[in-house]
Structures are given as structure tokens and as C-alpha cells.
Design a protein around this motif. Structure first.
Motif, short mmCIF file in Angstrom:
data_model
loop_
_atom_site.label_atom_id
_atom_site.label_comp_id
_atom_site.label_asym_id
_atom_site.label_seq_id
_atom_site.Cartn_x
_atom_site.Cartn_y
_atom_site.Cartn_z
N MET A 140 11.34 -5.99 -21.47
CA MET A 140 10.86 -7.36 -21.29
C MET A 140 10.72 -7.75 -19.84
O MET A 140 9.88 -8.55 -19.49
CB MET A 140 11.84 -8.35 -21.97
N LEU A 142 10.45 -6.83 -15.68
CA LEU A 142 10.23 -5.90 -14.60
C LEU A 142 11.45 -6.00 -13.73
O LEU A 142 12.00 -7.05 -13.53
CB LEU A 142 9.00 -6.36 -13.83
N ASN A 147 9.39 -6.33 -8.97
CA ASN A 147 8.68 -7.59 -9.07
C ASN A 147 8.43 -8.18 -7.69
O ASN A 147 7.30 -8.55 -7.35
CB ASN A 147 9.51 -8.56 -9.91
N SER A 150 5.96 -6.06 -5.68
CA SER A 150 4.56 -6.10 -6.08
C SER A 150 3.94 -7.42 -5.71
O SER A 150 2.72 -7.53 -5.58
CB SER A 150 4.41 -5.82 -7.58
N ASN A 151 4.76 -8.45 -5.51
CA ASN A 151 4.19 -9.72 -5.10
C ASN A 151 4.05 -9.88 -3.60
O ASN A 151 3.23 -10.65 -3.14
CB ASN A 151 5.05 -10.88 -5.60
N HIS A 152 4.86 -9.18 -2.84
CA HIS A 152 4.89 -9.48 -1.42
C HIS A 152 4.34 -8.40 -0.52
O HIS A 152 4.22 -8.60 0.67
CB HIS A 152 6.32 -9.79 -0.99
N VAL A 153 4.04 -7.29 -1.07
CA VAL A 153 3.65 -6.19 -0.21
C VAL A 153 2.14 -6.25 0.00
O VAL A 153 1.41 -6.81 -0.82
CB VAL A 153 4.12 -4.88 -0.87
N VAL A 157 0.34 -1.47 -5.33
CA VAL A 157 1.64 -1.02 -5.80
C VAL A 157 1.48 -0.30 -7.14
O VAL A 157 0.82 -0.80 -8.03
CB VAL A 157 2.58 -2.21 -6.02
N MET A 158 2.10 0.83 -7.24
CA MET A 158 2.06 1.56 -8.51
C MET A 158 3.43 1.47 -9.12
O MET A 158 4.41 1.88 -8.51
CB MET A 158 1.72 3.02 -8.22
N ILE A 159 3.49 0.91 -10.30
CA ILE A 159 4.79 0.79 -10.95
C ILE A 159 4.86 1.78 -12.09
O ILE A 159 4.06 1.73 -13.03
CB ILE A 159 4.99 -0.64 -11.47
N VAL A 160 5.79 2.68 -11.98
CA VAL A 160 5.90 3.73 -12.99
C VAL A 160 7.12 3.47 -13.83
O VAL A 160 8.23 3.44 -13.32
CB VAL A 160 6.03 5.11 -12.32
#
Lengths: 164, 193
Positions: A140, A142, A147, A150-153, A157-160
Motif C-alpha cells: 500500500m 511506497l 517517496n 522521487s518527489n525531490h530529485v 527515478v526508477m523504483i524497483v
């Protein structure tokens, strides 16, 4: 323009989790680098005071309230370093299995911020992270670090995630 | 609404069936090693930036001659047409007459066609072969569901770069996909100029 097509710097963030190692594996399998490009593995170690998790003042022997007891800190740091070394070794082993040349970097601090900083400094073209999911709410949420990053960079972003 | 959802599901399944049979026709050995990549686009520039980024960086160096290990599909999910459609910003909620419904449907199809045209232009520029797919439904849910059903190996989404508050209110598709999709998700954020 064509030279920009290849990824020049790919950063893979690892912590102790299986998912981040899967992320590393994925990156090694699927990301093709520019000949001069590099894969950088980053591990962020939590600073000792946070790792302590408790206020030194609350320790029964009644140490100094705000100052960190040096020996305590040193012990925690040593422990952290052992963990870090184990993680890096594991990561390097995965890379060796894939015959890949990688660089590693260990940073100390808050993972979220440090990862974002490192991405900026290295001018990374891609950040790969695993995503750890805790407990019964497994899919449910991240992970908080993923999280935040992925919002600040500023790069993709690759989330595996661990495969279902 | 349930009828629409039901037909959405079968639409995805039908496509999945088609894709699978196509795969079998071309040679089963390839299907296992081919990585299925879906790139989600909508009207926003962020998603086209994501498409371009993916084309440039992930797929660029696979020549057209050699077999590409990627099977790329550009997906557009159209939000469903709701029967109670407020065509005007002011005024009462209008119950769509069939005429209005048709015109809205046509408008949606046109916008979808425009989006796909734009996407195919980009793909042609980079000389990469892609397939196109249009789904109807709530974008977040459709993407996640379709990824699940069709065993996609990688999902690429753009990001509108919403701030924290807007994210909470409007909901972020990229966040939702990253949370719930079973496959790795690549979130391409807009370049900070």
C-alpha cells in the motif's frame, strides 16, 4: 545530441534490503551506459545519534544529557560501519557476478536528503532505488525514502519493487 | 458505470490475448527475453518528456536492424465519459442527450488521436518502433491493472511536478503507479530549468 543519449551516470541507492539489491540487479541487467559513464552505488548510513534511537540522557547510568557519550557513539559508528561494509560487499558481489565496474560511495546522514544531494552533485541521469515495504500493508505504501526522493530529485527515478 | 468498467476489463484482456497470440506467431523464444515496456502518456507535457527521455536514453542504442530486446507500447488512458457531464463551467449539471454524448465521445477520440499522433512523431524521430494502445478508464487504476494482467516489465510515467498540496488534492498518477504497480516504475520528472 546523440552523445547525450547514453546514460552518463546512474546512481543506485542501496540499503540493507533485498529490494534495493534487486534494484541494483535490474540496473545492471537493463541499463546500458555511455562508454564513459559510470554506475555509482550509494549507501547512506544513518548518523549515530539517530541510530541510537534514544536520548543518551535516558540511559540509566545517567550520562550527559545533550552531549553524546563518545564511547557510545564510537561503538554505534563501528557497528554501522560493519553493516555498511557488509552491504557494500554484497552489492559489489552482485556487480562482480555481472562483470560490471562500479563505484561506491558511502554517505552519512539522513538517507532521503543525502541521496538527493548525491544525485545533484554527481549530475546523475538516473536514480535507481528499491522500495522497502513493511508489514501487512505491504503494497500500500511506497517507502518513505523512495517517496521523498522521487518527489525531490531532479532526474528520473526508477523504483524497483520486490517482484510480487 | 459498472458496465463501462466491465467492458474496460475485457478490453484490456482482449488486448492481452491479442498481444499474446501475436507473440506466439512471431516466435515464442523471443517472448521470454523481450522486455515489455509501457510508456503512459496523456495530454500533459510531462508525459511526453518522459516518452522522449525513455526513447533517448533507454532505447536509443538498439538499432532498428537488430532485434530489440524491448517491446515498447505507448499507452494512453482516457478518463471515462460520465453521463452527467457538466459541459459548461456554470450552470446546472446537464444530463447528456445522446447528441451531446456523441459529440463528447468524438471530442475524446480526437484528443486521443492527437496525443497518439504526437507520440508517434516522437517515436519516428528516434526511429524506434512502438505500438500504441488506448484504454478507457481511471488512469491510475487502469495502468496498474493492465500492468498486472499483461505482465509488463517496466512502466514509464511522467510527472506533472505537482507540489505537495496539489499532489494530495489532485492525486498523482505517478505516485499511485509507483505504489501499486507490480513492476518497476520509472518516474521521469520534468527537468528543472
Amino acid at each position: 545530441m546523440t552523445e547525450n543519449n547514453k546514460l552518463r551516470c546512474v546512481v543506485v541507492a542501496v540499503d540493507g534490503s533485498e529490494e534495493s539489491m534487486k534494484g541494483l540487479q535490474w540496473a545492471l541487467d537493463n541499463v546500458k551506459l555511455h562508454p564513459e559513464g559510470s554506475l555509482v552505488i550509494i549507501h547512506v548510513q544513518s548518523p549515530p545519534s539517530i541510530a541510537a534511537g534514544l536520548n543518551p540522557g535516558s540511559i540509566p547510568f545517567g550520562g550527559p544529557s545533550d552531549l553524546e557519550v563518545p564511547a557510545f557513539t564510537a561503538a554505534i559508528e563501528a557497528h554501522q560501519r560493519r553493516i555498511t561494509d557488509a552491504i557494500i560487499t554484497h552489492a559489489l558481489k552482485i556487480c562482480a557476478d555481472n562483470n560490471a565496474e562500479v563505484k561506491t560511495q558511502v554517505l552519512i546522514g539522513d538517507p532521503k536528503e543525502k541521496i538527493c544531494e548525491a544525485v545533484e552533485e554527481l549530475h546523475a541521469d538516473l536514480l535507481v532505488m528499491g522500495c522497502r515495504s513493511f508489514g501487512p500493508i505491504k503494497r500500500m505504501f511506497l517507502g518513505s525514502v523512495s517517496n521523498y526522493c522521487s518527489n525531490h530529485v531532479s532526474c528520473p527515478v526508477m523504483i524497483v519493487k520486490g517482484t510480487a | 458505470m459498472e458496465a463501462t468498467n466491465g467492458s474496460n476489463e475485457t478490453a484490456v484482456q482482449a488486448v492481452a490475448r491479442d498481444m499474446k497470440t501475436m507473440g506466439d506467431g512471431e516466435g515464442t523464444a523471443e517472448e521470454n527475453s523481450t522486455m515489455k515496456v509501457w510508456i503512459a502518456v496523456d495530454e500533459s507535457d510531462g508525459s511526453f518528456y518522459a516518452l522522449e527521455w525513455a526513447l533517448k536514453h533507454l532505447f536509443a542504442h538498439h538499432d532498428a536492424d537488430k532485434e530489440s530486446p524491448f517491446a515498447i507500447t505507448v499507452v494512453h488512458v482516457q478518463p471515462p465519459f460520465q453521463p452527467t457531464y457538466t459541459a459548461l463551467p456554470v450552470g446546472p449539471v446537464l444530463f447528456a442527450t445522446s447528441g451531446m454524448r456523441d459529440s463528447v465521445v468524438k471530442a475524446e477520440e480526437e484528443s486521443a488521436a492527437k496525443i497518439l499522433a504526437r507520440a508517434s512523431e516522437l517515436c519516428d524521430q528516434h526511429k524506434i518502433k512502438v505500438e500504441y494502445l488506448v484504454l478507457r478508464g481511471n488512469p491510475k487504476e487502469m495502468l496498474v491493472e493492465a500492468v498486472d494482467q499483461m505482465d509488463i516489465d517496466l512502466l514509464v510515467v511522467g510527472s506533472r511536478g505537482l507540489g505537495q498540496i496539489k499532489r494530495a488534492v489532485l492525486g498523482s498518477i505517478s505516485d499511485y503507479c509507483a505504489h501499486h504497480a507490480k513492476c518497476p516504475v520509472l518516474i521521469v520528472r520534468p527537468m528543472k530549468v
